[in-house]
Design an enzyme around this catalytic site. Structure first.
Site, short mmCIF file in Angstrom:
data_model
loop_
_atom_site.label_atom_id
_atom_site.label_comp_id
_atom_site.label_asym_id
_atom_site.label_seq_id
_atom_site.Cartn_x
_atom_site.Cartn_y
_atom_site.Cartn_z
N GLU A 44 0.30 5.21 0.59
CA GLU A 44 -0.68 6.20 1.02
C GLU A 44 -0.32 7.59 0.50
OE1 GLU A 44 -1.13 5.67 5.27
OE2 GLU A 44 -2.25 3.81 4.93
N CYS A 70 -4.05 0.50 -2.64
CA CYS A 70 -3.89 -0.70 -1.81
C CYS A 70 -2.83 -1.62 -2.44
CB CYS A 70 -5.20 -1.48 -1.75
SG CYS A 70 -6.52 -0.64 -0.88
N GLU A 97 -2.97 -4.80 -3.07
CA GLU A 97 -3.47 -5.76 -4.07
C GLU A 97 -3.53 -5.11 -5.45
OE1 GLU A 97 -4.70 -4.97 -1.14
OE2 GLU A 97 -6.00 -6.51 -0.31
N ASN A 150 0.84 -1.19 0.00
CA ASN A 150 0.00 0.00 0.00
C ASN A 150 0.88 1.24 0.00
OD1 ASN A 150 0.59 -0.93 2.65
ND2 ASN A 150 -1.06 0.28 3.54
N1 THU Z 1 -5.27 -1.51 2.43
C1 THU Z 1 -4.71 -2.32 1.47
O1 THU Z 1 -3.56 -2.13 1.06
N2 THU Z 1 -5.46 -3.34 0.99
C2 THU Z 1 -6.75 -3.59 1.36
O2 THU Z 1 -7.40 -4.42 0.75
C3 THU Z 1 -7.30 -2.89 2.51
C4 THU Z 1 -6.60 -1.67 2.92
C5 THU Z 1 -4.46 -0.39 2.93
C6 THU Z 1 -4.97 0.96 2.50
C7 THU Z 1 -4.46 1.84 3.60
O3 THU Z 1 -3.14 2.25 3.26
C8 THU Z 1 -4.39 0.93 4.81
O4 THU Z 1 -4.47 -0.40 4.33
C9 THU Z 1 -5.50 1.16 5.82
O5 THU Z 1 -6.72 1.14 5.21
#
Ligand code: THU
Length: 182
Positions: free
Chosen positions: A90, A99, A101, A88
């Protein structure tokens, strides 16, 4: 570890539709009918991808949530079975966050591949916590569906002692996922 394939057997689902009569009109809970699915998979791929997803999580850029996620996948149409990773990333504008995935899937698609064989996801959620702490968000489910086939498997790394985690296919991960008939 043995290179022999094991067969993951996902049981059939047969849920009839349910109709509710209301003064506003009839409402329907759609049914779901999925055949039993038998998907052969090499166990070494599961462990390689899980380790790779954990490693990708160490590179997460998550200064706002402090919740690291890693993903690793191989594509069914890639004869070289190379591993694509994602974490992820941000953003201060929050909504621009990607995210793990989708990051991994987009790398694989950008490399020219179109169908996920196996995807592993590893999160910072506690190993003994509920599966919701390690399962893909709604946006990612829809994108996984875009590039998944009937034999695509998704492994959710729990990090629990003696267990790898959960395994699902896309029909179970995203029931009634949006689909444009093309
Ligand atoms: N996040 C992911 O990387 N994948 C997901 O399927 C759920 C959430 C990340 C996004 C954000 O940076 C952190 O987790 C908290 O939501």
């Amino acid at each position: 570890m043995s290179t022999d394939a094991v067969t993951i057997v996902l049981p059939a689902v047969d849920e009839p539709a349910v109709a509710f009569g209301t003064p506003a009109g009839r409402l329907i809970l759609p049914g779901r009918a999925l055949p039993e699915r038998r998907i052969p998979i090499r166990p070494c791929l599961i462990s390689d991808l899980t380790l790779s997803a954990r490693e990708a999580a160490t590179r997460a850029y998550a200064p706002y949530s402090r919740f690291a996620v890693g993903a690793a996948l191989i594509m069914a149409d890639d004869p070289a079975e190379r591993i694509f990773q994602g974490c992820n990333v941000e953003s201060a504008s929050y909504g621009a966050t990607i995210c793990a995935e989708r990051n991994a899937i987009q790398s694989a698609v950008a490399a020219g591949f179109r169908r996920i064989a196996l995807l592993a996801v590893s999160t910072a959620a506690p190993a003994d916590g509920p599966v919701e702490g390690r399962s893909p968000c709604g946006l990612c489910r829809q994108v996984i569906r875009e590039f998944a086939g009937a034999d695509t498997l998704i492994v959710l790394d729990s990090g629990a002692e003696g267990t790898i985690g959960e395994i699902v296919d896309v029909d179970r991960l995203l029931p009634w996922g949006f689909c444009l008939e093309t």
